[in-house]
Design a protein around this motif. Structure first.
Motif, PDB file in Angstrom:
ATOM      1  N   ILE A  15       0.870  -1.159   0.000  1.00 29.63           N
ATOM      2  CA  ILE A  15       0.000   0.000   0.000  1.00 29.63           C
ATOM      3  C   ILE A  15       0.912   1.215   0.000  1.00 29.63           C
ATOM      4  CG2 ILE A  15      -1.729   1.303   1.272  1.00 29.63           C
ATOM      5  CD1 ILE A  15      -2.563  -1.452   2.492  1.00 29.63           C
ATOM      6  N   VAL A  16       0.855   1.999  -1.058  1.00 31.44           N
ATOM      7  CA  VAL A  16       1.690   3.196  -1.162  1.00 31.44           C
ATOM      8  C   VAL A  16       0.950   4.326  -0.455  1.00 31.44           C
ATOM      9  CG1 VAL A  16       2.817   4.834  -2.706  1.00 31.44           C
ATOM     10  CG2 VAL A  16       2.712   2.400  -3.323  1.00 31.44           C
TER      11      VAL A  16
ATOM     12  N   PHE B 241      10.420  -3.812 -10.216  1.00 35.45           N
ATOM     13  CA  PHE B 241      10.587  -5.039  -9.435  1.00 35.45           C
ATOM     14  C   PHE B 241       9.664  -6.149  -9.933  1.00 35.45           C
ATOM     15  CE2 PHE B 241      11.647  -2.457  -5.312  1.00 35.45           C
ATOM     16  CZ  PHE B 241      12.874  -2.110  -5.839  1.00 35.45           C
ATOM     17  N   GLY B 242       8.752  -5.812 -10.864  1.00 42.62           N
ATOM     18  CA  GLY B 242       7.837  -6.813 -11.406  1.00 42.62           C
ATOM     19  C   GLY B 242       6.463  -6.834 -10.758  1.00 42.62           C
ATOM     20  N   TYR B 243       6.145  -5.840  -9.948  1.00 37.63           N
ATOM     21  CA  TYR B 243       4.831  -5.763  -9.325  1.00 37.63           C
ATOM     22  C   TYR B 243       3.834  -5.138 -10.288  1.00 37.63           C
ATOM     23  CZ  TYR B 243       6.982  -6.896  -4.846  1.00 37.63           C
ATOM     24  OH  TYR B 243       7.651  -7.533  -3.834  1.00 37.63           O
ATOM     25  N   GLU B 244       2.567  -5.533 -10.144  1.00 38.24           N
ATOM     26  CA  GLU B 244       1.523  -5.014 -11.019  1.00 38.24           C
ATOM     27  C   GLU B 244       0.512  -4.208 -10.208  1.00 38.24           C
ATOM     28  OE1 GLU B 244      -0.238  -7.755 -13.787  1.00 38.24           O
ATOM     29  OE2 GLU B 244       1.572  -8.987 -13.755  1.00 38.24           O
ATOM     30  N   HIS B 245       0.167  -3.015 -10.749  1.00 38.73           N
ATOM     31  CA  HIS B 245      -0.813  -2.142 -10.099  1.00 38.73           C
ATOM     32  C   HIS B 245      -2.145  -2.865  -9.935  1.00 38.73           C
ATOM     33  CE1 HIS B 245      -3.595   1.483 -10.074  1.00 38.73           C
ATOM     34  NE2 HIS B 245      -2.868   1.595  -8.986  1.00 38.73           N
ATOM     35  N   LEU B 246      -2.779  -2.684  -8.804  1.00 33.27           N
ATOM     36  CA  LEU B 246      -4.053  -3.263  -8.405  1.00 33.27           C
ATOM     37  C   LEU B 246      -3.978  -4.752  -8.102  1.00 33.27           C
ATOM     38  CD1 LEU B 246      -6.610  -1.416 -10.712  1.00 33.27           C
ATOM     39  CD2 LEU B 246      -5.869  -0.799  -8.409  1.00 33.27           C
ATOM     40  N   GLN B 247      -3.004  -5.435  -8.620  1.00 36.97           N
ATOM     41  CA  GLN B 247      -2.820  -6.852  -8.274  1.00 36.97           C
ATOM     42  C   GLN B 247      -1.884  -6.969  -7.070  1.00 36.97           C
ATOM     43  OE1 GLN B 247      -1.888  -9.591 -11.454  1.00 36.97           O
ATOM     44  NE2 GLN B 247      -0.624 -10.809 -10.078  1.00 36.97           N
ATOM     45  N   ASP B 248      -0.781  -6.228  -7.111  1.00 39.18           N
ATOM     46  CA  ASP B 248       0.233  -6.319  -6.067  1.00 39.18           C
ATOM     47  C   ASP B 248       0.336  -5.068  -5.211  1.00 39.18           C
ATOM     48  OD1 ASP B 248       1.135  -8.876  -7.047  1.00 39.18           O
ATOM     49  OD2 ASP B 248       2.126  -7.793  -8.671  1.00 39.18           O
TER      50      ASP B 248
END
Length: 90
Positions: free
Chosen positions: A61-62, A78-85
């Motif tokens: 959570i930003v 880093f490979g994170y996806e918005h709304l998923q991660d």
């Protein structure tokens, strides 16, 4: 694990809300090296590198207004996806 990126007043308020809902937060993430290894409101503060090293089941959570675009770029790299991660609180 759930992390809050930003250990300022906004991040601490998000922690209070999550705690009140019974959601466990692993700790804070902060880009400022002076904050790393501190404990704020009972939660450790980690370097963003912890997210790069261990991507399995992390949710972020930003909760930082300054630098939120740079934070999002880091998460994407880093490979994170918005709304998923991760979510960005405005």
């Amino acid at each position: 694990a759930v992390y809050i990126w930003g250990c300022g007043s906004f991040g601490r308020n998000v922690l209070k809300v999550l705690d009140s809902k019974g959601l466990e937060v692993e700790g804070f993430i902060d880009s400022n090296p002076e904050m790393h290894f501190r404990v704020i409101d009972g939660k450790p503060v980690y370097s963003p590198e912890i997210l790069k090293e261990n991507k399995t089941n992390n949710r972020i959570i930003v909760a930082s207004q300054p630098g939120k675009l740079a934070i999002e770029q880091s998460l994407l790299s880093f490979g994170y996806e918005h709304l998923q991660d991760y979510l960005i609180f405005q």
